[in-house]
Each structure stands twice: as C-alpha cells, then as structure tokens.
Scaffold this motif. Structure first.
Motif, short mmCIF file in Angstrom:
data_model
loop_
_atom_site.label_atom_id
_atom_site.label_comp_id
_atom_site.label_asym_id
_atom_site.label_seq_id
_atom_site.Cartn_x
_atom_site.Cartn_y
_atom_site.Cartn_z
N GLU A 1 0.82 -1.22 0.00
CA GLU A 1 0.00 0.00 0.00
C GLU A 1 0.85 1.27 0.00
N ASN A 2 1.97 1.22 0.70
CA ASN A 2 2.78 2.45 0.77
C ASN A 2 3.82 2.52 -0.35
N GLY A 3 3.77 1.59 -1.27
CA GLY A 3 4.63 1.72 -2.45
C GLY A 3 6.01 1.10 -2.31
N THR A 4 6.27 0.45 -1.20
CA THR A 4 7.56 -0.23 -1.06
C THR A 4 7.72 -1.25 -2.19
N TYR A 5 6.65 -1.94 -2.49
CA TYR A 5 6.60 -2.81 -3.66
C TYR A 5 5.60 -2.21 -4.63
N PRO A 6 6.07 -1.48 -5.62
CA PRO A 6 5.14 -0.72 -6.47
C PRO A 6 4.35 -1.59 -7.43
N TYR A 7 3.29 -1.01 -7.93
CA TYR A 7 2.44 -1.66 -8.93
C TYR A 7 3.26 -2.20 -10.08
N GLY A 8 3.06 -3.45 -10.41
CA GLY A 8 3.76 -4.04 -11.54
C GLY A 8 5.04 -4.76 -11.18
N SER A 9 5.56 -4.50 -9.99
CA SER A 9 6.82 -5.14 -9.60
C SER A 9 6.55 -6.53 -9.02
N LEU A 10 7.64 -7.25 -8.76
CA LEU A 10 7.53 -8.56 -8.15
C LEU A 10 7.93 -8.48 -6.68
N LEU A 11 7.21 -9.19 -5.85
CA LEU A 11 7.62 -9.29 -4.45
C LEU A 11 8.91 -10.10 -4.36
N PRO A 12 9.61 -10.02 -3.23
CA PRO A 12 10.74 -10.93 -3.02
C PRO A 12 10.24 -12.37 -3.13
N SER A 13 11.10 -13.26 -3.53
CA SER A 13 10.68 -14.65 -3.71
C SER A 13 10.29 -15.26 -2.37
N GLY B 1 7.37 -15.22 -10.22
CA GLY B 1 7.33 -14.40 -9.01
C GLY B 1 5.91 -14.01 -8.66
N VAL B 2 5.78 -13.09 -7.74
CA VAL B 2 4.46 -12.65 -7.32
C VAL B 2 4.31 -11.17 -7.65
N ARG B 3 3.44 -10.88 -8.58
CA ARG B 3 3.32 -9.51 -9.09
C ARG B 3 2.33 -8.68 -8.30
N VAL B 4 2.73 -7.45 -8.05
CA VAL B 4 1.86 -6.49 -7.37
C VAL B 4 0.87 -5.91 -8.36
N ILE B 5 -0.42 -6.06 -8.10
CA ILE B 5 -1.43 -5.50 -9.00
C ILE B 5 -2.30 -4.47 -8.28
N TYR B 6 -1.77 -3.94 -7.20
CA TYR B 6 -2.50 -2.94 -6.43
C TYR B 6 -2.07 -1.54 -6.86
N GLY C 1 -3.48 -14.56 1.20
CA GLY C 1 -4.34 -13.47 1.67
C GLY C 1 -4.22 -12.24 0.80
N LEU C 2 -3.00 -11.91 0.43
CA LEU C 2 -2.80 -10.75 -0.46
C LEU C 2 -3.47 -10.98 -1.81
N GLY C 3 -3.40 -12.21 -2.27
CA GLY C 3 -4.03 -12.53 -3.55
C GLY C 3 -5.54 -12.36 -3.50
N GLU C 4 -6.14 -12.87 -2.43
CA GLU C 4 -7.59 -12.72 -2.29
C GLU C 4 -8.03 -11.27 -2.26
N GLY C 5 -7.22 -10.44 -1.64
CA GLY C 5 -7.57 -9.04 -1.52
C GLY C 5 -7.28 -8.23 -2.76
N GLY C 6 -6.76 -8.89 -3.79
CA GLY C 6 -6.47 -8.18 -5.03
C GLY C 6 -5.19 -7.36 -4.99
N TYR C 7 -4.31 -7.67 -4.06
CA TYR C 7 -3.05 -6.94 -3.97
C TYR C 7 -1.99 -7.51 -4.88
N VAL C 8 -1.95 -8.82 -5.00
CA VAL C 8 -0.91 -9.45 -5.80
C VAL C 8 -1.50 -10.59 -6.62
N GLN C 9 -0.70 -11.04 -7.58
CA GLN C 9 -1.08 -12.21 -8.35
C GLN C 9 0.16 -13.04 -8.60
N PRO C 10 0.17 -14.30 -8.19
CA PRO C 10 1.36 -15.13 -8.36
C PRO C 10 1.51 -15.56 -9.82
#
Lengths: 245, 245
Positions: B18-30, B65-70, B51-60
């Motif tokens: 939410e605060n942009g540490t992992y911005p939209y379109g980027s991948l989370l750490p593995s 990797g796990v992409r940020v779609i928030y 949980g993040l996936g259910e909330g629409g924050y990320v998509q594996p």
DNA sequence: GCCGATTTGTCCGTATGTATC
DNA sequence: CGATACATACGGACAAATCGG
C-alpha cells in the motif's frame, strides 16, 4: 478438468453440499474422516475446505466441525459474480444473446482514461462500444478498452462475438484476476438511445480491470446494465482481527 | 491484534504494498527470500501471500514471481466491501452519522419473509427500520431482522446506536460470514418519503444474511442506498478450471 | 469444575512437479 | 541444460476450542 487433488475434493464436496447430501445447518464429516475417505493428507483436505469457505458454502467452527451455510435457493437470477464472460453468464441463464457493435476504434490512452483505467498514458488500445441484446431487448451497454500490445488483432467481427473466447482460445492468454466496482449512475442520453430502460432513470454500472496470467492489466471495461437484469452476489468472511467500535 | 504469524506477515506485506515499497507491476521478493526475512516456514509465507491474492493486492506467476497489481488510487469513495458495520464504514470515510429509528417491533417470521431471509417460519425476530443520515442528509434506509434467540435484549435505544457493537461487545458474539446480493430497484413511496433521493427514481439495494461464529444465521438485512453514496468493490480470481466458450 | 476425546487452527520440515529464464 | 520460483502433497507436532462424562 481439475488435475489437482484438492480441487477434485473441493468439487466433490461442493456438489455434495449443493445437492443436499450435507444439508444447510449440518456439519461436514470431520477432517480426519475426510482424510480416510479421500486417502490424502490433512493439508489437502483443509485446502479443499478453504475453497468451500471462500465460496460461502461452509463455515468452520473451532473445536466443533465445519457447518454448511449454503441454502439451495441461491441459484436463480442473472448473476454477475466471479469471473465469467458475458456469454458464459448468458448461457448459464439460458438467454438468447445478440451483440451489436456500435463503435470499434483504435486510439491512444489520454490522461483522463489513464486515471480511470489504470493504463499508462500513451498506450495504444482498442476502444469498443457494444450493446447486448438479451432475448431481443437491448439491456447492457459495454464499453471496453483492450491493450493492443496484449490483445493484438482484434476486429469488429470478433467484437460481435466473444472477445474473451478470442483472447483465451486464439491468443492463448489466460484471464486470472478481475477487479470490479459497482455503482449506480444516472442514465445518460446515450444510455437512453441505445438501451431499453423502461422508466428507470439510472442503471447499474460495473467498472473493472482484468489481469492476465502475467499479472498485466490488459482490459478496462465499463458495463452499464438495465436494473431489471442486474444482480451481484458476494460472500465475505471476517478473520479475527479488530473488533467493532 | 493479529497473533497468528501468517497474519502478521500478511499485514506487513499489505502495508508495504500500500505504501509503495513494492510498487504496482513489480515482483515481491521470492518465497525463499521471505522465508529467511521472516524466519518461518514456506507454508506460512504462502498463506500470507494467499491473503494478499484474495484481496487483489498481488497475483502469483508460476515460475516467475508474485506480481503487485494494487494501484494506490483504489482507496477513496464510500465503500461497502468486506464485512464491516455501518459505523465502521462511516468512520473510515470520516462522515458524521445520525441514525433515526423509524420502527422497532418484535414479530414472527411468516412464509414470505422465511423464503426471502433464510429464517425458519415461526421464528421470533426483531423488525427494525432505520434511516441513516450522513452529514445531515437521509441517504440509507436499513431494514433489519435480528433473530431474538441469538440477539436477545435489543432495544430501540441500541438500534439508534450500533447494533453490531452491542452484538460483539455486550453479547460477545462474533460476526463471521456475510452473504450479500446487490440489485438496483425502483424507489418506493416509502423510499421517497424517508430518503433524500434527489431526482433518482431508483436506488442500490444490498440484501444480505449474516452468520455468527457458530455458523448460525442471526440477521437478515435489506439496505437501500441513495446512488450517490454507494460503491462496492470486488476482486475475483479464476483458478485453472474450465475455459470460456 | 475438571479431564479426556474430538475437532479445528497454526506451524514446521521435506519432497516432488512444473513453469520461467 | 541448470538455476530459480511457484504449485502440490505428505507427514508430524502442538495449541485451542468444544463437548460429554
């Protein structure tokens, strides 16, 4: 075709709940029973049960069991839940469908559309306006934007059929995540001209983004529904988290 | 207060997204990185990510990797998503709230209400009709039915405040699952008298059931919203399952 | 009220499969 | 092909809640 074991178990239990084998208000067999029934590990059972919980079929009760909270009356109506294309929905409701393409253009995302859609300014998109006829009545006005780089080769002919079928079958791209916002808005002059609104002066508006298997946004759509043919279902569950104020 | 480890990790990652540490379109750490970062097992990390996936924050993305779609713009607006009481929603949107109780009765479920609500015919319920004022304007008409056996001791005074707070704090009953259906309906004469509808001749209607921690239905509510102050968000993801037609 | 059996909740470790690069 | 990363599945351990005796 489910190949994952947990998915097979999930579908099996879902069917059993839907057909009343486990009636509303009853408890499912315990996890240990299910483990022996299905010959798998506890994690696998729990994963299947988690799926049922998300879908609003059951609710686990600590130390007691897993209660069925599904009531069979919950079918009926024209639903727009989950992720499914317009054609899927229509077919499920046994409706005769015709799509009329009002506009089919290629354009570039400007600042306003970028803010609204999540696309980047300057990206090239198809801009498609379509009216959906259900059993002969114009009831839904769809305004789609597809990213040209991810959905190449769209034509008005494809738009008159199922764009999603084209995307998944021809392009082999999978649709994975969909975010939607539902609002109710005043009917515009365009709505009144293109749709059969009866005496409604407003309609249900579903705006949403769709992401593919790479987690890339490839579609933004605004779908305007005549109220009589709109219904949206949702199930939510609260973990422990915070109390109410 | 999250005491579960996976919940802490979930909240931590959610904040970071939410605060942009992992911005939209980027991948989370593995997952392996997160395992060492948080010092826990793979299952725990995967649960947090789910949980993040259910909330629409990320998509594996398998193998990648796990992409940020928030996208951060997604807050704003008057939302009715998740499970939260009217007061929670109002507070989150910093609105001044007044509730006026129009009717407070004790009654018995008849056949029609049973079919609509899921209660059993003959059960005793409180029948409460309330108008919600936001910043002085009457915008929401709530019609609640609470099961007397599960929500005893309700009074009009409590109804003028937060019934949910009474349920959770005084009765110690937890609200767990909520099922809702959203439709758009013609405004009735009652709607017009009690609400400030402007020139709308219809409104957003949220009908829903609420279940407690025992998986028992204790509430049925129909909430009628003036369109300007209604918005509902949803995120859905499709597993593999069937293809489109 | 306590105890023990049952049931769900959390967490860990490991192994193998599959997709991406 | 090998390395990396997510997906599935198994097994075991202990905690916490429920229920009956």
């Amino acid at each position: 075709m489910p190949k994952a074991k947990y998915d097979e178990i999930y579908l099996d239990l879902k069917r059993a709940v839907e057909n009343g084998t486990y009636p509303y208000g009853s408890l499912l067999p315990s996890e240990n029973s299910l483990i022996t029934q299905y010959g798998c590990s506890r994690n696998t059972i729990r994963r299947a049960l988690a799926g049922l919980g998300e879908g609003g079929y059951v609710q686990p009760i600590h130390g007691k069991g897993v209660r069925v909270i599904y009531q069979p009356s919950e079918r009926a109506s024209f639903t727009v839940g989950g992720i499914e294309s317009f054609h899927e929905t229509a077919r499920r409701n046994r409706l005769n469908v015709v799509t009329k393409v009002i506009r089919f253009e290629e354009t570039v995302v400007d600042a306003a559309l970028a803010r609204e859609s999540g696309f980047l300014e300057g990206e090239e998109v198809y801009d498609i306006l379509r009216v959906r006829y259900l059993d002969g009545k114009p009831l839904i006005l769809d305004h789609n934007f597809f990213l040209k780089s991810l959905v190449p080769g769209l034509t008005a002919e494809i738009a008159a059929g199922s764009v999603y079928a084209y995307i998944e079958k021809k392009l082999g791209m999978q649709i994975v995540t969909s975010k939607r916002t539902i609002t109710v808005e005043h009917a515009t002059a365009e709505d009144g001209e293109l749709l059969d609104l009866g005496d409604y002066n407003c309609l249900a508006v579903v705006s949403g983004q769709t992401f593919n298997a790479d987690g890339l946004l490839f579609e933004y759509t605004q779908s305007r529904h005549q109220p009589d043919y709109f219904s949206f279902h949702d199930t939510a569950s609260r973990k422990k988290k915070e109390l109410l104020t």
